[in-house]
Design an enzyme around this catalytic site. Sequence first.
Site, short mmCIF file in Angstrom:
data_model
loop_
_atom_site.label_atom_id
_atom_site.label_comp_id
_atom_site.label_asym_id
_atom_site.label_seq_id
_atom_site.Cartn_x
_atom_site.Cartn_y
_atom_site.Cartn_z
N SER A 1 -10.17 -0.58 6.99
CA SER A 1 -9.55 -0.40 5.67
C SER A 1 -8.80 -1.60 5.11
O SER A 1 -8.37 -1.56 3.96
CB SER A 1 -8.60 0.80 5.71
N SER B 1 -9.84 1.73 2.75
CA SER B 1 -8.95 2.49 1.91
C SER B 1 -7.88 1.65 1.22
O SER B 1 -7.24 2.15 0.29
CB SER B 1 -8.25 3.57 2.75
N LYS C 1 0.86 -1.18 0.00
CA LYS C 1 0.00 0.00 0.00
C LYS C 1 0.89 1.23 0.00
O LYS C 1 1.89 1.27 0.73
CB LYS C 1 -0.91 -0.03 1.24
#
Lengths: 486, 99
Positions: free
Chosen positions: A175, A151, A76
């Site tokens: 997330s 997210s 990420k």
Amino acid sequence: MLNASLSEMSAALESRKISSVELTQLFLGRIAKLNGELNAFITADAPRALKDAAAADARRATGQSGPLLGIPVAHKDIFCTEGIRTTCGSKMLADFVSPYDAHVISRFGAAGAVLLGKTNMDEFAMGSSNESSYFGAVKNPWRRSAVPGGSSGGSAAAVAARMAPAATGTDTGGSIRQPASFTGVCGVKPTYGVVSRYGMIAFASSLDQGGPMGKGAADLAALLNVMAGFDARDSTSLDRPPEDYARDLERPVAGLRIGLPREYFGDGVDADVAARVQDAIRWFEGQGAKTVEITLPNTKLAVPVYYVLAPAEASSNLSRFDGVRYGHRAAEYADLYEMYCKSRAEGFGAEVKRRILVGTYVLSHGYYDAYYLQAQKIRRLIAGDFSDAFAQCDVIMGPVAPTTAYEAGAMSGDPVKMYLGDIFTIPASLAGLPGMSIPCGFDSKGLPVGLQAIGNYFSEARLLNVAHQYQKATDWHIRVPDAFPL
Amino acid sequence: MSLDLEQIRRIARLARIAVSDAEAADTAASLSGVLGLIGEMQAVDTTGIEPMAHALDAQVSSAQRLREDKAVEPDRRTAYQASAPAVQDGLYLVPRVVE
């Protein structure tokens, strides 16, 4: 090999059926082919990945081995990587290159994993649909008109479309778990403090926690074995003896006590979601697990509490982006005050500004007791609900989210409606408990459904065990979207 | 709970985020929506409940670990300043504050 488990990949590398360079090229090819359509990666650095792969092959040639040696992993874009830009999905950091690696990145490097690229995400991890990224929305591989969740939606979509064997994510209020659920992959948010936050760009520090995302629970155990562990550079990192998170994978689930919170099965949960989750629970009952009805009475307060605490902490954390030491600086300004105001207005997107302003308001003079302190007190009530529940059960099960993936744009005009979709993931985050998302079927539109399993503090190995046993009997986690055949 | 434009300008000033007059009305509406959501927790009686500042304060000591007061990090100023918008002679440049 694209749909193989990490242990299968590792075995193929060990027996020299494939080299890490070849394996990495396979996934780089998949990224080159699909990323234009899915936008799961912000940065895919092929030369760096191939350099890592060649180094892994060289290590293996000298007799070294290890579960992740030569395995490509996507990260990420919230984890700082030395020499590769780290954007956090924001214009603010669009050109930022970190001078150091996050702890998690260093650990993967030491284990010989290949850094495949940096995945797309909601800006500063603030969002549940991956539509707030400065680098464009991510598409859900199962239905390209739908969101992948957020997210960590880029990591989820990358694994779902088999552009990466595994990825990292971060979870502040859901997330990791919610995008895993929306894309049919597996993800675990560990107990707060298990994975170091060093070099993980801060959103809400009392909640942020990194964790792995992958196809199956056995893969997550191998990844967590590398990610977890004490780090003196994070003051909330827990100094505990190392664990083998794979140690309980083969334990039978007979006798497991599953708590079913009545608040997680009420109105507002899609019928298809409820049905698939109940099917999965019935499978566990068939294996000799016992279900017990429990109550988490303060569930409905979790979203309001979270939207005080997380924006408050974010408003403080994001004050560092001032256009002085790093990040975007406005081109024109009359003085220092205007430089701050314009740089931040230009560098942050709408959702990030909204949360900073909410956080600033709840922390401002005269409001602290009514908002921040009240939210911290209710946070304790929510944690207390869980400790009462774990007196009666070993693991809590329910849906990850009330719905499957919704259409892009469906929530973007109404932030509060989107916030309420996190009702089942936020409570465990507030309590600091580990939770995971396990693929458990599809709705009538063909979109994946995730079963959530929440455990007591430090019970990650038990959660992974429960998921692994289910995955030995089901194939939801190894199904691939029709639009992206292998 | 709704915020008026003057409150929005005050919060934006505190947060150092420029908000134009045109944006202020939209911001007021969306922030009022969020504060409406948050308002749901105000009615809860929390008399005698200790605030929970740390996710694991019931499990582990919530006292922050302190390190020895000793310089241990190497000097990497050049590397750290490489990402700054404006530096000169090892210093960060900002508009003049003191005449």
